[in-house]
Design a protein around this motif. Structure first.
Motif, short mmCIF file in Angstrom:
data_model
loop_
_atom_site.label_atom_id
_atom_site.label_comp_id
_atom_site.label_asym_id
_atom_site.label_seq_id
_atom_site.Cartn_x
_atom_site.Cartn_y
_atom_site.Cartn_z
N HIS A 213 35.40 48.46 50.41
CA HIS A 213 35.70 48.00 49.06
C HIS A 213 36.91 47.05 49.06
CE1 HIS A 213 33.22 51.54 47.98
NE2 HIS A 213 32.85 50.76 46.98
N ARG A 214 37.92 47.36 49.87
CA ARG A 214 39.09 46.49 49.94
C ARG A 214 38.72 45.12 50.50
NH1 ARG A 214 42.76 50.49 53.13
NH2 ARG A 214 40.79 51.62 53.18
N SER A 215 37.88 45.10 51.52
CA SER A 215 37.51 43.81 52.12
C SER A 215 36.64 42.99 51.17
CB SER A 215 36.81 44.01 53.47
OG SER A 215 35.70 44.88 53.35
N ALA A 216 35.65 43.64 50.55
CA ALA A 216 34.79 42.92 49.61
C ALA A 216 35.61 42.36 48.46
CB ALA A 216 33.70 43.85 49.09
N SER A 217 36.58 43.13 47.98
CA SER A 217 37.41 42.68 46.86
C SER A 217 38.32 41.54 47.29
CB SER A 217 38.25 43.85 46.34
OG SER A 217 37.41 44.92 45.93
N ALA A 218 38.90 41.64 48.48
CA ALA A 218 39.78 40.58 48.97
C ALA A 218 39.01 39.27 49.10
CB ALA A 218 40.38 40.98 50.33
N VAL A 219 37.78 39.35 49.59
CA VAL A 219 36.96 38.15 49.74
C VAL A 219 36.64 37.56 48.37
CG1 VAL A 219 34.68 37.32 50.44
CG2 VAL A 219 35.99 38.81 51.97
N LYS A 220 36.31 38.39 47.40
CA LYS A 220 35.97 37.87 46.08
C LYS A 220 37.17 37.26 45.38
CE LYS A 220 31.81 40.59 45.47
NZ LYS A 220 31.07 41.60 44.72
N VAL A 221 38.36 37.81 45.60
CA VAL A 221 39.56 37.17 45.06
C VAL A 221 39.76 35.81 45.71
CG1 VAL A 221 42.07 37.30 44.90
CG2 VAL A 221 40.70 39.32 44.40
N GLY A 222 39.54 35.73 47.02
CA GLY A 222 39.65 34.45 47.72
C GLY A 222 38.68 33.42 47.16
N LEU A 223 37.46 33.84 46.88
CA LEU A 223 36.47 32.92 46.31
C LEU A 223 36.85 32.50 44.90
CD1 LEU A 223 33.17 34.60 47.60
CD2 LEU A 223 34.32 32.56 48.50
N MET A 224 37.45 33.42 44.14
CA MET A 224 37.94 33.07 42.80
C MET A 224 39.04 32.01 42.90
SD MET A 224 38.14 36.96 41.24
CE MET A 224 39.52 36.51 40.18
N ARG A 225 39.92 32.16 43.87
CA ARG A 225 41.01 31.18 44.05
C ARG A 225 40.45 29.83 44.48
NH1 ARG A 225 46.14 33.90 44.31
NH2 ARG A 225 45.85 35.73 42.97
N ARG A 226 39.43 29.85 45.31
CA ARG A 226 38.80 28.59 45.70
C ARG A 226 38.20 27.88 44.48
NH1 ARG A 226 35.42 29.69 51.36
NH2 ARG A 226 37.27 29.86 52.72
N GLU A 227 37.56 28.66 43.63
CA GLU A 227 36.95 28.06 42.44
C GLU A 227 38.02 27.47 41.52
OE1 GLU A 227 33.87 29.33 38.83
OE2 GLU A 227 34.32 30.73 40.46
N ALA A 228 39.17 28.14 41.49
CA ALA A 228 40.25 27.65 40.64
C ALA A 228 40.99 26.48 41.28
CB ALA A 228 41.23 28.78 40.34
N ASN A 229 40.79 26.29 42.59
CA ASN A 229 41.44 25.20 43.32
C ASN A 229 40.38 24.42 44.11
OD1 ASN A 229 44.59 25.88 43.15
ND2 ASN A 229 43.47 27.80 43.42
N PRO A 230 39.58 23.61 43.42
CA PRO A 230 38.44 22.95 44.07
C PRO A 230 38.83 22.02 45.23
CG PRO A 230 38.83 22.03 41.88
CD PRO A 230 39.67 23.25 41.98
N ASN A 231 40.10 21.64 45.31
CA ASN A 231 40.54 20.77 46.41
C ASN A 231 41.19 21.57 47.54
OD1 ASN A 231 39.73 18.34 45.08
ND2 ASN A 231 41.61 18.41 43.84
N TYR A 232 40.87 22.85 47.62
CA TYR A 232 41.47 23.68 48.67
C TYR A 232 41.08 23.13 50.05
CZ TYR A 232 36.96 25.92 49.71
OH TYR A 232 35.67 26.16 50.11
N THR A 233 41.96 23.35 51.02
CA THR A 233 41.75 22.83 52.38
C THR A 233 41.17 23.87 53.34
OG1 THR A 233 43.96 23.46 53.15
CG2 THR A 233 43.73 21.31 52.05
N GLY A 234 41.28 25.13 52.97
CA GLY A 234 40.87 26.20 53.88
C GLY A 234 42.04 26.84 54.60
N ASP A 235 43.21 26.19 54.53
CA ASP A 235 44.40 26.73 55.19
C ASP A 235 45.22 27.63 54.28
OD1 ASP A 235 43.86 25.37 57.57
OD2 ASP A 235 44.87 23.54 56.85
N GLU A 236 44.92 27.62 52.99
CA GLU A 236 45.70 28.42 52.05
C GLU A 236 45.56 29.92 52.38
OE1 GLU A 236 44.21 24.67 50.04
OE2 GLU A 236 43.29 26.32 51.20
N GLU A 237 46.60 30.66 52.03
CA GLU A 237 46.61 32.09 52.36
C GLU A 237 45.46 32.85 51.69
OE1 GLU A 237 48.43 33.63 54.61
OE2 GLU A 237 49.45 31.76 55.10
N PHE A 238 45.00 32.39 50.53
CA PHE A 238 43.91 33.12 49.86
C PHE A 238 42.59 33.03 50.61
CE2 PHE A 238 44.17 29.02 47.40
CZ PHE A 238 42.92 28.48 47.73
#
Length: 414
Positions: A213-238
């Protein structure tokens, strides 16, 4: 290949480590967590289970609870309990239980490797539990609890980690209330960090041992941050989440036992007679039964213990999932005889980690339940084989000990 990434950990000052470190949030119910955190102002339970500091009438999923988690995390900084490293590091985390040591590497792992199945799963998750941790991680802007991962051991990795331990003093070295020794080292040498990153590039797969559950949630938060930052590079901590990687050869899986509310309308005599169609039954009286081998089960009912041994032909031994003891019990007793519906959500069944002992099964069966089953532990090889086959284990198939402590290493998402 597996990607590991060093990071700037938020972690306790050495003199505060023992006070901050806390068992994972999901080993407690609300009442137990409140008792464990009571009077311990530096305990990380106040972050992981913030409702322990609130009026018990407040619902666990109230937005105020997640805001309190963030504030309680900030308070640990104000109380000079936590600090953050200024450089990217890896960390070694050793736990010693009953003289047996397991040594893990604390890293960040990539959400993309969770998504492409380099990080393999073996359990389904529940949407409500995921949603809780998503809100918690998002509010804290951090992975507050490490994901327990394993991999097939490699001598070169073991040697590099062992050499660092021998040549450096640990930053943490304490014994928790349950008698577990916890030691940690900071790996801050760039050459050693790069060497470990390179060696893990030779590791084909990582496996979630504990923390679906922790891993699935961490991944979904990361995907939420990507959606909020469409110009993400992939190096961000999220794009990464907090993990501890242990070689499979060092891990210890305990039994994960079951207690059931009632006999589904059957008398004890009829229940035992029905069981005898697929199991050999040996009465053991008051003597608690710890199953001696795969395919055997302890049964406690009506104040007496029985040893159950599955008969030949009941299951297909070549089936990696249905040959698991937890599946044999589920497919031949829990569902067809006791009428348990969805094993993950049915309120008539509960699960008891082997660390609590067989007397806890007796207590529950004599108190709020009617019968208990003691289990033979699932093996780490069974877990990895099922994950490799992209199959799923029945719920609550494994109980790992010792438990990783939360609060010793935190990963900020900024």
């Amino acid at each position: 290949m597996a990607t590991i990434k060093p990071f700037k950990a938020v972690r306790p000052f050495p003199e505060k480590a023992q006070d901050v470190a806390a068992l994972p949030y999901d080993v407690y119910n609300r009442e137990e967590a409140a008792i464990a955190a009571r009077g311990k102002l530096d305990s990380f339970l106040r972050v992981d289970r913030p409702e322990t500091t609130l009026d018990p009438r407040i619902k666990i999923n109230d937005p105020f609870v997640y805001e309190t988690a963030r504030k309680n995390l900030e308070k640990l900084f104000h109380r000079n309990a936590l600090t953050q490293d200024t450089n990217d590091c890896l960390y070694i985390y050793e736990l010693v239980m009953d003289g047996r040591s397991q040594v893990g590497l604390v890293v960040c792992t990539a959400i993309d490797e969770y998504l492409d199945n380099t990080i393999k799963k073996h359990e389904l998750t529940r949407a409500d539990k995921e949603e809780d941790r998503i809100k918690h991680v998002d509010a804290c802007n951090a992975n507050t609890g490490p994901i327990f991962l394993t991999y097939r051991a490699q001598d070169a990795i073991n040697e590099m980690i062992g050499t660092w331990q021998k040549e450096h003093e640990p930053v943490y070295d304490f014994i928790s209330e349950d008698g577990i020794t916890h030691r940690a080292w900071v790996v801050d040498d760039e050459a050693v960090i790069n060497g470990l990153v390179e060696k893990f590039g030779d590791v084909k797969s990582l496996y979630i041992a504990d923390g679906h559950h922790r891993s699935a949630s961490a991944v979904k938060v990361g995907l939420m941050r990507r959606e909020a930052n469409p110009n993400y590079t992939g190096d961000e901590e999220f794009n990464y989440f907090l993990s501890v990687l242990f070689p499979d050869e060092q891990l210890y899986i305990m039994d994960y036992n079951r207690v059931v509310k009632d006999l589904n309308g059957l008398s004890v005599e009829v229940f035992l007679d029905t069981l005898s169609e697929k199991f050999d039954i040996e009465a053991r009286g008051a003597e608690p039964v710890k199953p001696p081998q795969k395919g055997s089960f302890g049964l406690y009912v009506d104040g007496k213990w029985y040893l159950l041994t599955v008969k030949e032909g009941v299951y297909d031994p070549t089936d990696p999932v249905n040959s698991l003891d937890v599946a044999i019990l589920q497919n031949n007793i829990l569902v067809p005889i006791l009428g348990i519906g969805d094993i993950r959500t049915d309120k008539r069944i509960d699960f008891v980690g082997g660390i609590r002992g067989l007397k806890e099964l007796e207590r529950r069966a004599n108190d709020d339940m009617a019968l208990a089953f003691s289990m033979y532990p699932t093996s780490i090889e069974e877990l990895m084989n099922i994950a490799d086959a992209d199959l799923l284990m029945p719920p609550k198939s494994t109980w790992f000990e010792p438990k990783l402590r939360s609060g010793l290493f935190i990963h900020n998402l900024d």
